[in-house]
Write an enzyme that holds these catalytic residues in place. Sequence first.
Site, PDB file in Angstrom:
ATOM      1  N   GLU A 144       0.835  -1.207   0.000  1.00 46.06           N
ATOM      2  CA  GLU A 144       0.000   0.000   0.000  1.00 46.06           C
ATOM      3  C   GLU A 144       0.874   1.263   0.000  1.00 46.06           C
ATOM      4  OE1 GLU A 144      -4.285  -1.238   1.749  1.00 46.06           O
ATOM      5  OE2 GLU A 144      -2.823  -0.648   3.260  1.00 46.06           O
ATOM      6  N   GLU A 155      -6.311  -7.948  -0.917  1.00 44.69           N
ATOM      7  CA  GLU A 155      -6.693  -7.842   0.491  1.00 44.69           C
ATOM      8  C   GLU A 155      -8.194  -7.615   0.528  1.00 44.69           C
ATOM      9  OE1 GLU A 155      -4.805  -5.247   3.243  1.00 44.69           O
ATOM     10  OE2 GLU A 155      -2.763  -5.790   2.619  1.00 44.69           O
TER      11      GLU A 155
END
Length: 580
Positions: free
Chosen positions: A158, A235
């Site tokens: 991320e 995710e």
Amino acid sequence: MTTFTIGDTDFLLDGEPYQILSGAIHYFRVHPDQWADRIHKARLMGLNTIETYVSWNTHEPVRGEWDSTGWNDLGRFLDLVAAEGMHAIVRPGPYICAEWANGGLPTWLTTDTSLGLRSSEPGFVREITRFLENIYEIVTPRQIDRGGNVILVQIENEYGAYGADKAYLEELVRVTRAAGITVPLTTVDQPQPDMLRNGSLPGVLHLTGSFGSRASERLATLREFQPTGPLMCSEFWDGWFDWWGSNHHTTSPEVAAQDLDDMLAAGASVNFYMFHGGTNFGLMNGANDKGRYSAITTSYDYDAPLDEAGNPNAKFWAFREVIAKYAPVPDEVPADPTAAPILEVPLEATGDWLAPLVREIQTTEAPATFEQLGQDGALVLYAADAPAGLFAVDEVRDLAWASVDGTPVGRMSRREHEHTIALPSAGRLELLVEDQGRINYASRIGEHKGLIGVPTVDGAALTGWTATPIDVTAVAASVLEAAPAPAAAAYSGTVGLRASFTLDAASDLFLDTDGFGKGYAFINGFFLGRYWQNGPQRTLFVPGPATRAGENTVVIVELENVTIPSVRFLASAELGYLED
């Protein structure tokens, strides 16, 4: 040779379209003797792949002392995944977030303020290169094109939410390829334009998304930035984590199953975050601070389809039903869970564990931080001679108990933004400061712990400080060996307690901490983690391999008070109140 590649619209296994059905299991959050059980149950839900982060700070807690054994045996974990007939995805970071201490970065690394964390700064690149080369020695020979089972490796984590240093991402790719990684490389970001743009290297890294709702909308945004190749939610947030002082978080199995159905119907691949959350054993929980500091609980149950003790819940069955519409699901199902042994035995106190500790004699003008002391543990005892008046410090990280000449005078909490306390009299001021968990997200990663700034009393600088790092594990060992103290109906302050109990066979247990204040628990020397009456978590999970047939010992290292001087084990977990 088996191949795994990225095609125009799909992942390709030996040239044929392949939909990844993956679940996250962090090897460092699960007792190694229970890895195989959790992996097997993932296959029974219909998954074909297991994903894991890699925790640098457990592999190398001390610079240059590398460990890939026991709990850190990533190679064995990947081999167990292969033995189950499943593929693997490895996400080595080096930053992983994961609600894990320091986002997975070692404190010796982040102590060096000259390093530009998560950037192309040369010193940081030098350190991460060494780390990645150690990890890739394990991963490279286990790639699918070398007879292994690893099909994807993720670059960073991320990153678009943190920075936009393309040279840093390019360096990570260079190191990864130079180490022999040949499988496709991916990134993950939340499907927001700025994050996808900042965290990607188009044509080099395959973009995937992280989200927990509105799947069709999120995939459409991802497609704008990844115009070709397979879509993947790497995710899929099927639950959420807990933090001390909040409620236990759960999400709807029906709503999550519908989002899963939408993704699989669109042909997207998925990785459940988490399939099995596990536990933040020891002192490895992370923390967040978005204006209010929140330390993550010891339990990382995550309301995942396999709960903290490895038992399937409603989500497991809901997801299995959806997966069966798109892929074969084994006929075998997990056995019904059994209740854990219910026990209660009295605790024996051994007195104040803090009093006999030898204080450091070195003095400093201002209190040294945990990092300056080389303390990677939870506690430091600070002391100075102080006049009466209003004590103040810039910041407490994260909780401090104050006493003057041995008499408690109050507490200061970072979460409550407290940094002053009244000293009723002159004397020897002692402040026991606890690191409650290292920040794992955003710009405060790597912050120093302890008393921050130059303390004052009524505005005048207070100098001449000593600082004593405390090893909680060593304290627990001393409690086990200490002479007993007089029995009482309740105990206040820094008290050590212990008990013995007998089991017919090794077994998972749920240690009830109701009646304890705040502190740390050990079973047979195994560090279960932190407890706190602040909740929501009430029980600590005890993995069966940490117990044994016959006599077992429990040690409690208490910081505040004990109102029920007995140790109790419940039949199942009690993780706290749910949100109304």
